[in-house]
Write a protein that holds these residues in place. Structure first.
Motif, mmCIF file in Angstrom:
data_model
loop_
_atom_site.group_PDB
_atom_site.id
_atom_site.type_symbol
_atom_site.label_atom_id
_atom_site.label_comp_id
_atom_site.label_asym_id
_atom_site.label_seq_id
_atom_site.Cartn_x
_atom_site.Cartn_y
_atom_site.Cartn_z
ATOM 1 N N PRO A 1 11.756 0.791 7.618
ATOM 2 C CA PRO A 1 11.074 0.076 8.703
ATOM 3 C C PRO A 1 11.903 -0.066 9.980
ATOM 4 C CG PRO A 1 10.655 -1.019 6.635
ATOM 5 C CD PRO A 1 11.677 0.049 6.359
ATOM 6 N N ASP A 2 13.220 0.042 9.882
ATOM 7 C CA ASP A 2 14.076 -0.036 11.068
ATOM 8 C C ASP A 2 14.459 1.350 11.594
ATOM 9 O OD1 ASP A 2 14.093 -2.842 11.043
ATOM 10 O OD2 ASP A 2 15.689 -2.861 9.539
ATOM 11 N N ASN A 3 13.751 2.387 11.150
ATOM 12 C CA ASN A 3 13.975 3.787 11.548
ATOM 13 C C ASN A 3 15.354 4.315 11.185
ATOM 14 O OD1 ASN A 3 11.505 4.650 12.429
ATOM 15 N ND2 ASN A 3 11.816 3.911 14.506
ATOM 16 N N HIS B 1 5.320 -2.432 9.539
ATOM 17 C CA HIS B 1 6.679 -1.998 9.203
ATOM 18 C C HIS B 1 6.596 -1.146 7.936
ATOM 19 C CE1 HIS B 1 8.437 -4.774 12.112
ATOM 20 N NE2 HIS B 1 7.566 -5.652 11.675
ATOM 21 N N THR B 2 6.528 0.151 8.100
ATOM 22 C CA THR B 2 6.326 1.033 6.962
ATOM 23 C C THR B 2 7.562 1.892 6.710
ATOM 24 O OG1 THR B 2 5.413 2.781 8.342
ATOM 25 C CG2 THR B 2 3.857 1.196 7.428
ATOM 26 N N THR C 1 0.844 -1.194 0.000
ATOM 27 C CA THR C 1 0.000 0.000 0.000
ATOM 28 C C THR C 1 0.879 1.243 0.000
ATOM 29 O OG1 THR C 1 -0.123 0.038 2.402
ATOM 30 C CG2 THR C 1 -1.877 -1.125 1.257
ATOM 31 N N THR C 2 0.356 2.311 -0.571
ATOM 32 C CA THR C 2 1.038 3.601 -0.584
ATOM 33 C C THR C 2 0.041 4.682 -0.215
ATOM 34 O OG1 THR C 2 2.551 2.884 -2.323
ATOM 35 C CG2 THR C 2 2.338 5.241 -1.999
ATOM 36 N N THR D 1 3.957 0.483 2.495
ATOM 37 C CA THR D 1 4.099 -0.820 3.153
ATOM 38 C C THR D 1 4.473 -1.851 2.103
ATOM 39 O OG1 THR D 1 1.788 -1.440 2.827
ATOM 40 C CG2 THR D 1 2.322 -0.265 4.866
ATOM 41 N N GLN D 2 5.113 -2.910 2.542
ATOM 42 C CA GLN D 2 5.476 -4.002 1.647
ATOM 43 C C GLN D 2 4.393 -5.069 1.694
ATOM 44 O OE1 GLN D 2 8.121 -3.788 -0.349
ATOM 45 N NE2 GLN D 2 8.483 -1.795 0.548
ATOM 46 N N SER D 3 4.371 -5.932 0.708
ATOM 47 C CA SER D 3 3.384 -7.008 0.697
ATOM 48 C C SER D 3 3.800 -8.098 1.678
ATOM 49 C CB SER D 3 3.230 -7.581 -0.711
ATOM 50 O OG SER D 3 4.465 -8.063 -1.167
ATOM 51 N N GLY D 4 2.822 -8.762 2.221
ATOM 52 C CA GLY D 4 3.083 -9.868 3.138
ATOM 53 C C GLY D 4 2.702 -9.529 4.566
#
Length: 154
Positions: free
Chosen positions: A100-102, A61-62, A37-38, A52-55
């Motif tokens: 996602p890991d800031n 985790h964005t 999603t965006t 966001t990534q798929s899965g």
């Protein structure tokens, strides 16, 4: 998103009237979020703000993005080997992304969309890793090169 059609009798390009429901049923046992999603900003530019990534493993985790411009002493304007000048305030666009890991990444672009500087925070957070591409300008038509070796000063 593609999914398998159980019947081998259907020809390519066949219209599937309930494709959305069949696609959801196909992915449901495997993963509840088979898509990315965006979220975009509400402006004519439509720049992404969050991705966001798929899965299912990537839920929550964005990658977050924000936009600004440079300050007066933020980006050096390299001309030859002299890095004492800075780009004037507001001349460059600044894209800030948090993965996602800031981990923070800042990309500065000029008015032609060329990357002038990319900097990433070091894993320990103690500094930056800078990537400065070399931007060349076209040489004037009157410029000529000599193949003769230059005399040594020593």
């Amino acid at each position: 998103m593609p999914f398998s059609v159980p019947s081998a009798t259907k020809t390519p390009g066949y219209y599937e009237p309930a494709a959305s429901a069949k696609q959801t049923a196909y992915y449901a046992p495997k993963d509840s979020q088979p898509f990315s999603t965006t979220t975009t900003e509400a402006s004519p530019l439509g720049r992404p703000l969050e991705q966001t990534q798929s899965g299912q493993a990537w839920t929550g985790h964005t990658t977050r993005l924000s936009y600004a411009s440079n300050t007066a002493t933020e980006v050096r304007h390299w001309q030859g080997f002299d890095g004492t000048q800075f780009y004037p305030e507001g001349q460059l666009t600044k894209e800030i992304s948090l993965d996602p890991d800031n981990r923070r990444t800042e990309v500065f672009k000029d008015q032609l969309g060329r990357v002038v500087l990319q900097r990433k925070v070091v894993a320990s957070g103690a500094g930056w890793v800078l990537t400065i591409p070399i931007l060349s300008t076209p040489m004037p038509a009157t410029c000529s090169w000599s193949s003769r070796p230059r005399p040594s000063r020593y």
